[in-house]
Design an enzyme around this catalytic site. Structure first.
Site, PDB file in Angstrom:
ATOM      1  N   ASP A 327       0.824  -1.204   0.000  1.00 19.60           N
ATOM      2  CA  ASP A 327       0.000   0.000   0.000  1.00 19.60           C
ATOM      3  C   ASP A 327       0.864   1.264   0.000  1.00 19.60           C
ATOM      4  O   ASP A 327       1.883   1.336   0.688  1.00 19.60           O
ATOM      5  CB  ASP A 327      -0.908  -0.021   1.241  1.00 19.60           C
ATOM      6  CG  ASP A 327      -1.933   1.080   1.237  1.00 19.60           C
ATOM      7  OD1 ASP A 327      -2.705   1.157   0.272  1.00 19.60           O
ATOM      8  OD2 ASP A 327      -1.960   1.868   2.203  1.00 19.60           O
ATOM      9  N   GLU A 356       1.464  -0.533  -4.959  1.00 17.30           N
ATOM     10  CA  GLU A 356       0.374   0.369  -5.326  1.00 17.30           C
ATOM     11  C   GLU A 356       0.992   1.708  -5.699  1.00 17.30           C
ATOM     12  O   GLU A 356       1.632   2.360  -4.874  1.00 17.30           O
ATOM     13  CB  GLU A 356      -0.603   0.572  -4.170  1.00 17.30           C
ATOM     14  CG  GLU A 356      -1.751   1.489  -4.558  1.00 17.30           C
ATOM     15  CD  GLU A 356      -2.340   2.285  -3.406  1.00 17.30           C
ATOM     16  OE1 GLU A 356      -3.411   2.888  -3.605  1.00 17.30           O
ATOM     17  OE2 GLU A 356      -1.726   2.337  -2.330  1.00 17.30           O
ATOM     18  N   ASP A 423     -10.773   1.652  -4.138  1.00 19.78           N
ATOM     19  CA  ASP A 423     -10.406   3.066  -4.094  1.00 19.78           C
ATOM     20  C   ASP A 423     -11.098   3.902  -5.165  1.00 19.78           C
ATOM     21  O   ASP A 423     -10.888   5.111  -5.228  1.00 19.78           O
ATOM     22  CB  ASP A 423      -8.887   3.223  -4.267  1.00 19.78           C
ATOM     23  CG  ASP A 423      -8.115   2.851  -3.014  1.00 19.78           C
ATOM     24  OD1 ASP A 423      -8.640   3.071  -1.912  1.00 19.78           O
ATOM     25  OD2 ASP A 423      -6.998   2.330  -3.145  1.00 19.78           O
TER      26      ASP A 423
END
Length: 580
Positions: A327, A356, A423
């Protein structure tokens, strides 16, 4: 010929080993500026008066983005160090010779004016990616909203629009109970967003990295899920939130209690005391975004880095997970990721590491940090092409080719291609609830190379606006599911698995018809030959005759998606996979 647009560096992006003695060499030239490029090579340490080692390789345009052509060739070499230069001919017949970042009017003979490539160094830097993951289909699960093993009233489970705090009591046991559904869909990899102890529904503010959140279950549940996946030939990837913690994480809690006397000050980026943690005010410490409840870790501090690497290693050793999705990975330094890769791969050699990152990530993808990324270039391009209708089909192809032309060739089958996620708004929502558009987006995901990541529920046409509404409860009641959409996803995944030529085959013909909104591709792999066509527009279109590209009314070609002989006509937002 525009010299300023010609680009090459003798580094891991433009000159790298793809095997023992096999090197890929790449050159960028302004789009449509070049007519021919020849690579000239010779052995650095053997003067040609003693042994003539000079060789020539015809280079070919393998990708073109919206501005550049990418020439490539694979050279077979057995040297200590290779010296090379390029002969570039433009459309008007003018020739320039390019070596060591200089241009010359005649062939380069002085080796110091050539580019330099040490063979052993580049072979030691070869990009080693986990073979098991290439072109596999991923299913992203948001555990708190996917499935539960508890009693939850329908009016709560199917509540919409969804807010950030609604507790649907999702759990690992719920995932296990619905494992056959995932397997029957044809999924290869389960990717779970964070499952560790946290007081939020999303779990990106972790309080205890060694403990699965009690609402989800425990370590034994995770072990059972991983074991079940492995028995089915599937894999499990977890979300690694290592950029930041929650405020109740032991180190930050100690800072809150002891202030400047805390021994954990160097674990974070504390700017001033007393700590400012009020909603609506800028925190007095670095955070994820400006979210005060997610303080950013200082991974340049060895003690902090040691902790994070131990956490990542622990779950591999304890539960045999197969990878980490990392992340906010681009906000953590290269020094840490290089160490992370070395030590995590030492625990499990073929573990997969995915960063990410919402933009181009070439500096993280040179073989010594991540194995892949979430491909936001693909996401934005599909949304712009189909949902927003703001991008033409040629620019769509150009956007994808920019990524291919700037990354290691081996990565094409490893990029996480998605059309929505936890997201983003659901694709169906972005497309104005036009299911035809979602089907085309799914076809682009599932019929092209890469690792298509399906966000849970897309296959049954789940709706949902931007976060948190995109995180609704999974549609489990059949009456709420779009069964036609589900059948379509299952068909595409089956075709992908049955026809490796779709992902591994050489493109032998390709054309983007801007006016008709058609992308046409022919692929071959050994004796297999398929044609894939995408129509990004409304109305019926007929494939025109185009010399050398195989366009024709294709008698005897069957559309594998609908099982019927192909007529040469595509409807609204339709895709076809053609085989004899």
């Amino acid at each position: 010929m525009e010299y300023a647009a010609i680009r090459h560096f003798a580094d891991r992006r433009y000159c790298y080993a793809i095997g023992k003695g096999r090197f890929l060499i790449r050159l960028e030239v302004k789009k449509d500026d070049g007519a021919r490029v020849i690579l000239h090579t010779q052995n650095k340490y053997l003067p040609i008066q003693y042994m003539d080692t000079r060789q020539e390789y015809e280079m070919a345009v393998v990708y073109s983005d919206n501005y550049r052509d990418y020439y490539e060739v694979v050279a077979e070499i057995d040297v200590v160090c290779l010296r090379y230069f390029f002969e570039i001919e433009d459309r008007e017949g003018k020739v320039a010779y390019y070596g060591n970042h200089g241009f010359y009017d005649s062939p380069i003979t002085h080796i110091d004016r050539m580019f330099d490539c040490p063979q052993t160094l580049r072979e030691e830097e070869i990009f080693d990616v986990p073979e098991w993951a290439e072109n596999k289909v991923i299913y992203q699960i948001f555990p708190s909203r996917f499935a539960t093993d508890k009693e939850v009233p329908e009016e709560i489970w199917y509540h919409a629009p969804m807010d950030a705090r609604t507790d649907l009591k999702g759990s690992l046991r719920g995932i296990i109970n619905h494992f056959d559904y995932i397997k029957d869909l044809g999924i290869d990899i389960l990717y779970l967003t964070p499952i560790f102890s946290s007081d939020s529904t999303h779990k990106y503010n972790i309080h205890d990295y060694y403990k699965i959140d009690p609402s989800f279950g425990d370590k034994e549940d995770l072990k059972e899920l991983v074991s079940k996946a492995h028995e089915a030939g599937m894999y499990v990837i977890l979300d690694g939130v290592f950029n930041h913690t929650g405020v109740d994480f032991f180190a930050f809690r100690d800072i809150r209690e002891k202030g400047e006397a805390s021994r954990y000050l160097n674990w974070y980026y504390i700017e001033s005391f007393p700590l400012v943690m009020e909603w609506g005010k800028r925190p007095s410490y670095k955070t994820f975004s400006y979210a005060g409840y997610m303080p950013k870790l200082n991974l340049r501090n060895k003690e902090t880095a040691d902790y994070v690497i131990d956490v990542a290693s622990y779950w591999i050793r304890e539960c045999d997970i197969d990878g980490w999705r990392l992340d906010v990975a681009d906000e953590i330094g290269h020094e840490f990721w290089k160490r992370f890769r070395r030590e995590i791969k030492a625990v499990k050699k073929d573990v997969m590491l995915i960063g990410e990152i919402w933009h181009y990530a070439g500096d993280f993808l040179e073989g010594d940090e991540w194995d892949s990324v979430m491909n936001y270039q693909f996401y934005h391009s599909v949304v712009d092409l189909i949902a927003a209708e703001e991008l033409g089909i040629r620019d769509f192809v150009g956007n994808l080719n920019f990524i291919k032309g700037n990354l290691n060739r081996c990565l094409e089958g490893y990029l996480w291609n998605f059309i929505d996620s936890h997201d983003t708004a659901r694709f169906l929502y972005s497309a104005g609830n036009d299911l035809r558009k979602q089907k085309l987006a799914a076809a682009l995901q599932l019929l092209l190379p890469g690792m298509p990541m399906i966000y849970y529920g897309d296959e049954v046409a789940m709706d949902g606006g931007p976060d948190p509404d995109c995180r609704r409860g999974m549609l489990w009641e059949e009456s709420r599911q779009n069964l036609d959409c589900l059948a379509y996803y299952r068909t595409l995944i089956r075709i992908r698995h049955e026809y490796p030529v779709l992902t591994k085959g050489l493109i032998t013909a390709q054309y983007a018809d801007e006016e008709k909104g058609i992308l046409y591709m022919e692929r071959r792999l050994e004796e297999k030959h398929v044609i894939v066509v995408f129509h990004a527009g409304k109305g019926n279109v007929t494939l025109p005759e185009r010399e050398g590209l195989g366009y024709r009314v294709m008698e005897g070609w069957k559309n594998l998606i609908n099982g019927r002989e192909f007529s040469g006509i595509l409807g609204d937002y339709e895709a076809a996979v053609l085989a004899r």
